[in-house]
Design an enzyme around this catalytic site. Structure first.
Site, PDB file in Angstrom:
ATOM      1  N   ASP A 255       0.839  -1.211   0.000  1.00 60.93           N
ATOM      2  CA  ASP A 255       0.000   0.000   0.000  1.00 60.93           C
ATOM      3  C   ASP A 255       0.866   1.249   0.000  1.00 60.93           C
ATOM      4  O   ASP A 255       0.363   2.345  -0.203  1.00 60.93           O
ATOM      5  CB  ASP A 255      -0.951   0.013   1.203  1.00 60.93           C
ATOM      6  CG  ASP A 255      -0.221  -0.214   2.517  1.00 60.93           C
ATOM      7  OD1 ASP A 255       0.462  -1.242   2.642  1.00 60.93           O
ATOM      8  OD2 ASP A 255      -0.318   0.645   3.408  1.00 60.93           O
ATOM      9  N   ASP A 265       4.790   7.710   1.447  1.00 68.15           N
ATOM     10  CA  ASP A 265       4.656   7.285   2.829  1.00 68.15           C
ATOM     11  C   ASP A 265       5.951   7.418   3.624  1.00 68.15           C
ATOM     12  O   ASP A 265       6.761   6.509   3.702  1.00 68.15           O
ATOM     13  CB  ASP A 265       4.083   5.871   2.959  1.00 68.15           C
ATOM     14  CG  ASP A 265       3.336   5.759   4.279  1.00 68.15           C
ATOM     15  OD1 ASP A 265       3.930   6.080   5.317  1.00 68.15           O
ATOM     16  OD2 ASP A 265       2.151   5.380   4.271  1.00 68.15           O
TER      17      ASP A 265
HETATM   18  P1  AMP Z   1       0.836   3.538   6.999  1.00 70.71           P
HETATM   19  O1  AMP Z   1       1.633   2.886   8.069  1.00 70.71           O
HETATM   20  O2  AMP Z   1       0.917   5.043   7.026  1.00 70.71           O
HETATM   21  O3  AMP Z   1       1.089   2.999   5.642  1.00 70.71           O
HETATM   22  O4  AMP Z   1      -0.698   3.246   7.339  1.00 70.71           O
HETATM   23  C1  AMP Z   1      -1.283   1.983   7.213  1.00 70.71           C
HETATM   24  C2  AMP Z   1      -2.781   2.099   7.346  1.00 70.71           C
HETATM   25  O5  AMP Z   1      -3.126   2.575   8.641  1.00 70.71           O
HETATM   26  C3  AMP Z   1      -3.442   3.045   6.372  1.00 70.71           C
HETATM   27  O6  AMP Z   1      -4.696   2.485   6.051  1.00 70.71           O
HETATM   28  C4  AMP Z   1      -3.577   4.291   7.171  1.00 70.71           C
HETATM   29  O7  AMP Z   1      -4.596   5.149   6.681  1.00 70.71           O
HETATM   30  C5  AMP Z   1      -3.932   3.734   8.536  1.00 70.71           C
HETATM   31  N1  AMP Z   1      -3.622   4.640   9.654  1.00 70.71           N
HETATM   32  C6  AMP Z   1      -2.392   5.017  10.092  1.00 70.71           C
HETATM   33  N2  AMP Z   1      -2.501   5.846  11.150  1.00 70.71           N
HETATM   34  C7  AMP Z   1      -3.824   6.012  11.395  1.00 70.71           C
HETATM   35  C8  AMP Z   1      -4.595   6.761  12.356  1.00 70.71           C
HETATM   36  N3  AMP Z   1      -4.026   7.498  13.293  1.00 70.71           N
HETATM   37  N4  AMP Z   1      -5.944   6.671  12.280  1.00 70.71           N
HETATM   38  C9  AMP Z   1      -6.534   5.919  11.333  1.00 70.71           C
HETATM   39  N5  AMP Z   1      -5.883   5.199  10.429  1.00 70.71           N
HETATM   40  C10 AMP Z   1      -4.547   5.240  10.438  1.00 70.71           C
HETATM   41 MG    MG Z   2       0.699   4.230   4.033  1.00 71.78          MG
END
Ligand code: AMP
Ligand code: MG
Length: 490
Positions: A255, A265
């Site tokens: 993702d 990211d």
């Molecule tokens: P990432 O680690 O940024 O790639 O995030 C992985 C998933 O977790 C994605 O679907 C993000 O939108 C979700 N996500 C990360 N932090 C949060 C948060 N504080 N609240 C809601 N969703 C989150």
């Molecule tokens: Mg992400």
């Protein structure tokens, strides 16, 4: 939700993503915040987007960048996607991000404008949808550093503090980051379509990606195979560029891999100081899955997931589809190697090609590893004829290597001066070293003093300038008591 015209701001939105089948998004407005304050606006980026920085550096601009008001023409939505996270497949989606729409720029580009930290969405799962100021400023710094280095990346247009606290291990000041991207289409978007969509949905997504990123491929006989091949090439080039500057992404889940070939990211990413392929910064990557040296392998693994998602539309015959996908994936390693070798030759001032180059370059990297030598500074020392200042100077094998290098440079028509020019244009003097980033964040978040961050950003914007005023950014940190650690989902 207020729509605002924000006179003269220069917004010119289109919403082509919202015309995709409905499974790909959920219409949703950002959740307003208490008292937005614009803490950073990227003037150069604003200008290239056709935006008027003066009109945005206002109370009303802060309202827009915080999601309290929506620019006219924007159609906010949260995007759906899936992803293999550390190898495990999950349904995800924008849990704390939101696409505002696409800004049509004066130069004819279509650039996504998105919020990060804009509140809960249908995809938030247990999360609060919010982001903390420190990590958003960190993303701002590192994404701008990548841009300065000439590496394709999403960028940071603005950071707004929200006046609200977010609860992590402790209460932290909240923020919203405004991110721009060639698009937010991810490998995980295709996985989502393949898993939960109909074949028509997958086709619509593939058509959309072609149109947005690879319009020249639209005329090819097998356009979806062309899409696969273009993405493979874009990722091979991107990851080669990461390796060349010592960037560790840290969370190469599917993702977090954009089909555009932009770096996306900025969570646990960081730059390596001493050369070591096993370098890992992320606190949760205990097995080193996303270590520096593994990045090309993870890249092709992720692309294999992309190819799998495309199988139903690659060919009507299943076996033939698999064969096409396998053949395309088999090209990754050659493409990566080609890109990386070209970049490495430039870093060493080499213009022509010799079959032994790879082993010769590997010899230098082996010495760097063995002697814990700083990656960036070693190449800078070589570029400025200051080999005596490298941490390798005491190693007798380095003297041998240097002899071979000089001999290698002698076997090309270009002069030593031309080689040095090439090296200086290919080796950054300034990278966002961890201690510098931490220092800038501490001043900004704890004291509200952005001058340290601004000085760092100024240097990072011109990493190949080799300006005398940038010397402080090449200074290595004192050896730390504990290894530097970074965090996901901050
Ligand atoms: P990432 O680690 O940024 O790639 O995030 C992985 C998933 O977790 C994605 O679907 C993000 O939108 C979700 N996500 C990360 N932090 C949060 C948060 N504080 N609240 C809601 N969703 C989150
Ligand atoms: Mg992400």
């Amino acid at each position: 939700m207020n729509h605002t015209k924000l006179e003269g701001a220069g917004w010119h939105f289109d919403n082509s993503y919202a015309a995709l089948p409905e499974i790909f998004f959920a219409r949703q407005n950002p959740v307003p915040v208490r008292s937005p304050k614009l803490v950073r606006l990227n003037h150069a980026l604003a200008q290239s987007l056709g935006l008027n920085a003066q009109a945005l550096e206002t109370e009303e601009g802060a309202q827009v960048f915080a999601g309290n008001a929506i620019p006219e023409g924007a159609l906010p939505l949260a995007q759906a996607y899936a992803g293999h996270q550390f190898g495990n497949f999950t349904k995800l989606g924008d849990g704390r991000a939101m696409l505002l729409g696409e800004q049509l720029t004066p130069s004819g580009e279509r650039i996504d404008i998105a919020y990060k930290g804009s509140g809960r969405t249908p995809y938030s799962r247990g999360g609060d949808g919010r982001a903390a100021l420190g990590p958003m400023l960190r993303e701002y710094i590192i994404s701008e550093a990548m841009h300065g280095l000439g590496i394709p990346t999403t960028r940071s247009l603005a950071v707004v503090s929200t006046g609200e606290a977010v609860m992590r291990e402790t209460a932290l000041p909240g923020a919203v980051l405004v991110r721009t991207a060639a698009s937010h289409l991810r490998v995980g978007t295709f996985q989502y379509a393949a898993q939960w969509g109909m074949k028509e949905d997958l086709e619509a997504l593939a058509e959309y990606a072609l149109q947005r990123h690879f319009p020249a491929a639209e005329d090819e006989d097998n356009r979806y195979l062309a899409l696969l091949k273009r993405v493979i090439r874009a990722q091979a080039d991107l990851i080669a560029k990461w390796q060349l500057v010592g960037f560790v992404h840290g969370v190469m889940n599917t993702d977090n891999m954009a089909v555009s070939g932009e770096t996306i990211d900025y969570g646990p990413c960081a730059f390596m100081d001493a050369y070591d392929p096993s370098t890992v910064f992320s606190s949760i990557d205990s097995n080193g899955r996303y270590a520096y040296g593994n990045q090309p392998y993870i890249g092709v693994w992720n692309l294999a997931r992309f190819a799998e998602a495309l199988l139903p539309i690659l060919h009507e015959d299943d076996e033939e589809a698999v064969k096409l996908a396998e053949d395309a994936l088999a090209e990754f390693s050659g493409l990566f190697q080609q890109s990386w070798l070209t970049g490495m030759r430039a870093k060493l001032g080499i213009f022509n090609v010799e079959p032994e180059d790879e082993a010769f370059i590997g010899g230098l990297l082996g010495l760097l590893h063995q002697h814990h030598a700083d990656y960036t500074n070693t190449f800078i020392a070589l570029s400025f004829d200051r080999e005596t200042e490298t941490q390798l100077e005491q190693a007798p094998e380095f003297a041998d290597w240097r002899e071979r290098w000089k001999a290698r440079l002698g076997r090309q028509p270009q002069s030593m001066e031309q080689s040095q020019q090439l090296m200086r244009a290919s080796n950054p003097a300034v990278i966002p070293r961890n201690h510098r980033v931490e220092e800038a964040l501490a001043a900004a978040v704890q004291q509200g003093d952005y001058s340290v961050m601004d000085r760092l950003l100024e240097a990072l914007a011109n990493p190949y300038a080799h300006a005398s005023g940038h010397a402080e950014f090449a200074v290595l940190p004192e050896p730390p008591d504990l290894p530097y650690r970074t965090f996901c989902g901050t």
